[in-house]
Motif scaffolding. Sequence first.
Motif, PDB file in Angstrom:
ATOM      1  N   LEU A  96      10.435   5.160   5.713  1.00  0.00           N
ATOM      2  CA  LEU A  96      11.194   5.624   6.862  1.00  0.00           C
ATOM      3  C   LEU A  96      10.236   6.215   7.897  1.00  0.00           C
ATOM      4  O   LEU A  96       9.366   7.017   7.560  1.00  0.00           O
ATOM      5  CB  LEU A  96      12.193   6.690   6.404  1.00  0.00           C
ATOM      6  N   PHE A  97      10.425   5.801   9.164  1.00  0.00           N
ATOM      7  CA  PHE A  97       9.639   6.324  10.288  1.00  0.00           C
ATOM      8  C   PHE A  97      10.633   6.735  11.367  1.00  0.00           C
ATOM      9  O   PHE A  97      11.444   5.917  11.789  1.00  0.00           O
ATOM     10  CB  PHE A  97       8.721   5.236  10.849  1.00  0.00           C
ATOM     11  N   HIS A  98      10.579   7.984  11.836  1.00  0.00           N
ATOM     12  CA  HIS A  98      11.503   8.395  12.889  1.00  0.00           C
ATOM     13  C   HIS A  98      10.930   9.545  13.705  1.00  0.00           C
ATOM     14  O   HIS A  98      10.012  10.244  13.281  1.00  0.00           O
ATOM     15  CB  HIS A  98      12.885   8.758  12.315  1.00  0.00           C
ATOM     16  N   HIS A  99      11.495   9.688  14.905  1.00  0.00           N
ATOM     17  CA  HIS A  99      11.064  10.712  15.868  1.00  0.00           C
ATOM     18  C   HIS A  99       9.552  10.656  16.086  1.00  0.00           C
ATOM     19  O   HIS A  99       8.831  11.611  15.825  1.00  0.00           O
ATOM     20  CB  HIS A  99      11.514  12.111  15.425  1.00  0.00           C
ATOM     21  N   ASN A 138      12.576  -3.078   2.960  1.00  0.00           N
ATOM     22  CA  ASN A 138      13.394  -1.867   3.085  1.00  0.00           C
ATOM     23  C   ASN A 138      12.704  -0.794   3.934  1.00  0.00           C
ATOM     24  O   ASN A 138      12.394   0.298   3.458  1.00  0.00           O
ATOM     25  CB  ASN A 138      13.745  -1.299   1.703  1.00  0.00           C
ATOM     26  N   VAL A 139      12.492  -1.117   5.195  1.00  0.00           N
ATOM     27  CA  VAL A 139      11.831  -0.206   6.124  1.00  0.00           C
ATOM     28  C   VAL A 139      12.794   0.109   7.263  1.00  0.00           C
ATOM     29  O   VAL A 139      13.410  -0.793   7.825  1.00  0.00           O
ATOM     30  CB  VAL A 139      10.530  -0.831   6.682  1.00  0.00           C
ATOM     31  N   ALA A 140      12.926   1.402   7.597  1.00  0.00           N
ATOM     32  CA  ALA A 140      13.765   1.835   8.718  1.00  0.00           C
ATOM     33  C   ALA A 140      12.897   2.572   9.723  1.00  0.00           C
ATOM     34  O   ALA A 140      12.141   3.484   9.359  1.00  0.00           O
ATOM     35  CB  ALA A 140      14.890   2.734   8.231  1.00  0.00           C
ATOM     36  N   ILE A 141      13.006   2.160  10.988  1.00  0.00           N
ATOM     37  CA  ILE A 141      12.246   2.775  12.080  1.00  0.00           C
ATOM     38  C   ILE A 141      13.257   3.149  13.150  1.00  0.00           C
ATOM     39  O   ILE A 141      13.968   2.290  13.662  1.00  0.00           O
ATOM     40  CB  ILE A 141      11.186   1.800  12.637  1.00  0.00           C
ATOM     41  N   SER A 142      13.331   4.462  13.499  1.00  0.00           N
ATOM     42  CA  SER A 142      14.340   4.882  14.469  1.00  0.00           C
ATOM     43  C   SER A 142      13.860   6.051  15.313  1.00  0.00           C
ATOM     44  O   SER A 142      12.903   6.745  14.964  1.00  0.00           O
ATOM     45  CB  SER A 142      15.628   5.275  13.742  1.00  0.00           C
ATOM     46  N   ALA A 174       0.800  -1.212   0.000  1.00  0.00           N
ATOM     47  CA  ALA A 174       0.000   0.000   0.000  1.00  0.00           C
ATOM     48  C   ALA A 174       0.836   1.265   0.000  1.00  0.00           C
ATOM     49  O   ALA A 174       0.435   2.272  -0.545  1.00  0.00           O
ATOM     50  CB  ALA A 174      -0.930   0.013   1.201  1.00  0.00           C
ATOM     51  N   MET A 175       2.011   1.251   0.618  1.00  0.00           N
ATOM     52  CA  MET A 175       2.785   2.481   0.710  1.00  0.00           C
ATOM     53  C   MET A 175       4.194   2.258   0.177  1.00  0.00           C
ATOM     54  O   MET A 175       4.916   1.397   0.635  1.00  0.00           O
ATOM     55  CB  MET A 175       2.864   2.979   2.153  1.00  0.00           C
ATOM     56  N   PHE A 176       4.560   3.082  -0.780  1.00  0.00           N
ATOM     57  CA  PHE A 176       5.904   3.069  -1.352  1.00  0.00           C
ATOM     58  C   PHE A 176       6.588   4.384  -0.983  1.00  0.00           C
ATOM     59  O   PHE A 176       5.998   5.457  -1.098  1.00  0.00           O
ATOM     60  CB  PHE A 176       5.851   2.970  -2.883  1.00  0.00           C
ATOM     61  N   SER A 177       7.829   4.312  -0.546  1.00  0.00           N
ATOM     62  CA  SER A 177       8.650   5.498  -0.278  1.00  0.00           C
ATOM     63  C   SER A 177       7.960   6.491   0.647  1.00  0.00           C
ATOM     64  O   SER A 177       7.948   7.691   0.396  1.00  0.00           O
ATOM     65  CB  SER A 177       9.034   6.174  -1.599  1.00  0.00           C
TER      66      SER A 177
END
Length: 172
Positions: free
Chosen positions: A40-43, A63-67, A11-14
Motif C-alpha cells: 500500500l502506498f498513499h499520501h 495486490n498493490v494499492a496506490i492512492s 522484493a517487497m511483501f506487505s
Amino acid sequence: AVEAGTTSEQAMFSGHFYDLWVDPGSLGAGFFTGGLHNSLFHHIQFESCNKRFQITGSGGGDNVAISDIDDYISFYAFVESLTVASNTFALSNINVTGHQNDYWLKLKDFTGLKVSNVNYNMNAVGQTAGFAEIENGLDIDIGNFGITRTAGTLTGIRLITTKAKIHDGRVQ
C-alpha cells in the motif's frame, strides 16, 4: 529492491509507504524498482521524479494499492511494467500536474488494473506524452478520469490487444 539481484523473485511483501515527499530530481533513477506484493502506498507527493514504480523481477507486482498521490512535473511512467506479468493494481485519487514525456502508465501483460479518480495534465513543450499505453491487458478498468494538455502533443490512451472498460472520463 529486487531480492538476490536483478533476476530473482519479489522484493517487497506487505509494504506500507505513506506521508512522503519524494523529490530525487529529474536525473535520479526514480522511486521504486523491483517486485511488489500486497503493498500500500498513499499520501505521497512526487516532484521532478523519473519512473515512480518500475515493476521488475520474476515476481512482478500483485495486490498493490496506490492512492491519494500528487505527481508534479514528473518524467516517464508513474507505473511501468514491461518485462513481467503483473496483477491487481488499484490506482485512485491521483492528481498529475505537468507530466513531461512518455506514457504515465506503461504496461504489458497486465491483469486486473483499476484506475479511478485520476486527473492527468500533460505539459511538455515540444514533447509527446500520454496517459496510458497498455499491451496485452486483461480486466482493465479506467474510470472517473480527466485528461488535459497544456503544451505538447497529447496521445491519450493507447490499447494494444487489450480488453478494457473505459468510462466516465473526459479528454480535452
